[in-house]
Design a protein around this motif. Structure first.
Motif, mmCIF file in Angstrom:
data_model
loop_
_atom_site.group_PDB
_atom_site.id
_atom_site.type_symbol
_atom_site.label_atom_id
_atom_site.label_comp_id
_atom_site.label_asym_id
_atom_site.label_seq_id
_atom_site.Cartn_x
_atom_site.Cartn_y
_atom_site.Cartn_z
ATOM 1 N N GLY A 62 11.322 21.143 44.065
ATOM 2 C CA GLY A 62 12.407 21.244 45.025
ATOM 3 C C GLY A 62 12.467 22.613 45.653
ATOM 4 N N ILE A 63 13.513 22.842 46.425
ATOM 5 C CA ILE A 63 13.704 24.098 47.134
ATOM 6 C C ILE A 63 14.957 24.780 46.607
ATOM 7 N N VAL A 64 14.988 26.095 46.607
ATOM 8 C CA VAL A 64 16.152 26.839 46.117
ATOM 9 C C VAL A 64 17.193 26.878 47.241
ATOM 10 N N PRO A 65 18.271 26.107 47.128
ATOM 11 C CA PRO A 65 19.201 25.987 48.260
ATOM 12 C C PRO A 65 19.943 27.271 48.591
ATOM 13 N N GLN A 66 20.183 28.127 47.607
ATOM 14 C CA GLN A 66 20.940 29.358 47.851
ATOM 15 C C GLN A 66 20.192 30.300 48.790
ATOM 16 N N THR A 67 18.868 30.247 48.797
ATOM 17 C CA THR A 67 18.074 31.133 49.651
ATOM 18 C C THR A 67 17.203 30.372 50.642
ATOM 19 N N ASN A 68 17.218 29.036 50.541
ATOM 20 C CA ASN A 68 16.409 28.174 51.409
ATOM 21 C C ASN A 68 14.928 28.545 51.321
ATOM 22 N N GLN A 69 14.436 28.684 50.077
ATOM 23 C CA GLN A 69 13.043 29.074 49.854
ATOM 24 C C GLN A 69 12.380 28.139 48.846
ATOM 25 N N ILE A 70 11.073 27.974 48.990
ATOM 26 C CA ILE A 70 10.324 27.339 47.913
ATOM 27 C C ILE A 70 10.322 28.302 46.724
ATOM 28 N N VAL A 71 10.021 27.786 45.555
ATOM 29 C CA VAL A 71 10.181 28.567 44.330
ATOM 30 C C VAL A 71 9.276 29.798 44.310
ATOM 31 N N ALA A 72 8.047 29.665 44.779
ATOM 32 C CA ALA A 72 7.128 30.814 44.771
ATOM 33 C C ALA A 72 7.673 31.952 45.620
ATOM 34 N N ASP A 73 8.176 31.646 46.806
ATOM 35 C CA ASP A 73 8.733 32.693 47.670
ATOM 36 C C ASP A 73 9.996 33.294 47.078
ATOM 37 N N TYR A 74 10.779 32.458 46.405
ATOM 38 C CA TYR A 74 12.006 32.947 45.752
ATOM 39 C C TYR A 74 11.667 34.000 44.698
ATOM 40 N N PHE A 75 10.725 33.700 43.812
ATOM 41 C CA PHE A 75 10.350 34.660 42.766
ATOM 42 C C PHE A 75 9.705 35.909 43.365
ATOM 43 N N HIS A 76 8.927 35.728 44.415
ATOM 44 C CA HIS A 76 8.272 36.868 45.051
ATOM 45 C C HIS A 76 9.294 37.806 45.678
ATOM 46 N N ASP A 77 10.249 37.241 46.412
ATOM 47 C CA ASP A 77 11.206 38.072 47.138
ATOM 48 C C ASP A 77 12.308 38.637 46.241
ATOM 49 N N LYS A 78 12.806 37.843 45.313
ATOM 50 C CA LYS A 78 13.943 38.298 44.501
ATOM 51 C C LYS A 78 13.516 39.162 43.321
ATOM 52 N N PHE A 79 12.368 38.865 42.732
ATOM 53 C CA PHE A 79 11.962 39.571 41.522
ATOM 54 C C PHE A 79 10.679 40.382 41.696
ATOM 55 N N GLY A 80 10.128 40.384 42.910
ATOM 56 C CA GLY A 80 8.954 41.208 43.187
ATOM 57 C C GLY A 80 7.692 40.752 42.493
ATOM 58 N N ILE A 81 7.591 39.485 42.161
ATOM 59 C CA ILE A 81 6.421 38.979 41.445
ATOM 60 C C ILE A 81 5.312 38.681 42.450
ATOM 61 N N ASP A 82 4.153 39.251 42.228
ATOM 62 C CA ASP A 82 3.030 39.036 43.126
ATOM 63 C C ASP A 82 2.529 37.594 43.001
ATOM 64 N N TYR A 83 2.067 37.035 44.118
ATOM 65 C CA TYR A 83 1.580 35.653 44.102
ATOM 66 C C TYR A 83 0.397 35.480 43.160
ATOM 67 N N SER A 84 -0.332 36.554 42.873
ATOM 68 C CA SER A 84 -1.470 36.459 41.964
ATOM 69 C C SER A 84 -1.038 36.232 40.517
ATOM 70 N N ARG A 85 0.248 36.415 40.236
ATOM 71 C CA ARG A 85 0.775 36.171 38.890
ATOM 72 C C ARG A 85 1.636 34.920 38.839
ATOM 73 N N MET A 86 1.458 34.056 39.841
ATOM 74 C CA MET A 86 2.242 32.827 39.896
ATOM 75 C C MET A 86 1.338 31.610 40.015
ATOM 76 N N SER A 87 1.834 30.489 39.504
ATOM 77 C CA SER A 87 1.178 29.209 39.745
ATOM 78 C C SER A 87 2.243 28.147 39.990
ATOM 79 N N VAL A 88 1.816 27.089 40.663
ATOM 80 C CA VAL A 88 2.676 25.947 40.956
ATOM 81 C C VAL A 88 2.003 24.708 40.387
#
Length: 329
Positions: free
Chosen positions: A107-133
């Motif tokens: 799903g999408i994070v309704p509070q920020t209107n973002q997919i989960v990967a973008d939410y973690f990247h923008d809010k917590f500074g997590i690089d996409y290289s340390r994420m998976s979906v």
């Protein structure tokens, strides 16, 4: 150590998959104390997929989400997207340093209107290289019954994708890897909306002949949107993380989004359907978010727009769907 977040049906199925590996021990964050108590006493989730049996000697249960983050190297989130932001309200970017973040959220994070990967990247500074979906097609009920399932693990980091693919595979789960984080996440968001629309049509009395036309239009609509918001050479939406996930969510009896839409088509109010189901239909929240996004981008998405009018503007489902279905190609 793997930290698992969530206690619903899909989270329970994911826990079962991970623990198929004989040496797996998980730190499991569960918000509801009664579910922790039920698992500790019986080895079964008392609320979701209660037929699944767990070896509780290989599980550390936590009611504090920060404890699991601190004690785990890999953080696997399977909470409903609508509750992700509030679940993490007391966490900080520093707590995620050195951690890998994996999302099986559909799903999408309704509070920020973002997919989960973008939410973690923008809010917590997590690089996409340390994420998976992690994506389907995958209904929790079938996974719990050990019916053969295929999952896709998407990451910008090929080594991380391979690692996650290994612990998310077992004798009844096959995995493939991809680098299309954004395309697969957006496809997972949209397929819930289209399944909801299919359910509305079902509740209104339309049959399988119409369904085939609706879903054919839905995959075209999905391709138009995904290509606009995240262009990527070589992406093929005919593959199972995209079209396959859409088909199973739109047609399956296990689909909560289809069920929710069916109730709307039968005349339930949104609130009435939510109370009756007692489960989260991700497509409801996704519809408002995607309507905002497609409007901002100037993308024509008739199915999303029609579903939005029915759910959020109290428009007549029969009239709106009737108008939509007259113009399908």
């Amino acid at each position: 150590m793997i930290g698992l977040f969530g206690s619903g049906s899909w989270a329970t199925a994911v826990a079962k998959i991970v623990m198929e590996h004989t040496d797996a021990i998980i730190n499991w964050w569960i918000r509801e104390p009664e579910i922790i108590e039920g698992l500790q006493e019986t080895g079964h989730n008392p609320t979701y997929l209660s037929e699944v049996d767990f070896d509780i000697n290989r599980i550390n249960f936590y009611a504090d989400i920060n404890d699991v983050i601190a004690k785990s190297d890999d953080l696997l989130f399977v909470v409903p997207s609508a509750f992700l932001d509030c679940s993490l309200e007391n966490t900080t970017p520093e707590m995620f340093e050195g951690k890998n973040v994996h999302s099986a959220i559909k799903g999408i994070v309704p509070q920020t209107n973002q997919i989960v990967a973008d939410y973690f990247h923008d809010k917590f500074g997590i690089d996409y290289s340390r994420m998976s979906v992690i994506s389907g097609p995958s209904h929790a009920e079938e996974t719990a019954r050990q019916k053969l399932t295929y999952l896709t693990v998407a990451s910008k980091n090929a080594e991380l994708a391979a690692y996650v693919s290994e612990f998310m595979s077992c004798r009844y789960v096959n995995t493939v890897v991809s680098d299309d984080i954004h395309g697969i996440e957006y496809a997972a968001v949209l397929k819930n909306i289209y399944a909801l629309a299919a359910g509305i049509c079902k509740g209104l009395g339309y049959g399988d002949n119409l369904f085939a036309v609706l879903i054919s239009n839905a995959i075209q609509e999905m391709e138009t949107f995904v290509s606009r918001i995240n262009p990527m050479e070589g992406r093929n939406l005919d593959r199972f993380p995209y079209l396959g996930d859409l088909l199973v969510t739109a047609y399956s009896q296990h689909s909560r989004n289809r069920m929710f839409g069916n109730m709307i088509g039968l005349g339930y109010s949104v609130r009435g359907a939510q109370l009756e189901m007692k489960m989260i239909a991700e497509g409801y929240f996704a519809t408002e978010c995607m309507e905002k996004t497609r409007t901002q981008l100037g993308v024509s998405m008739p199915i999303v727009e029609a579903t939005y009018k029915i759910l959020y503007q109290n428009a007549s489902a029969r009239r709106v769907m009737g108008d939509l279905l007259k113009n399908l190609q």
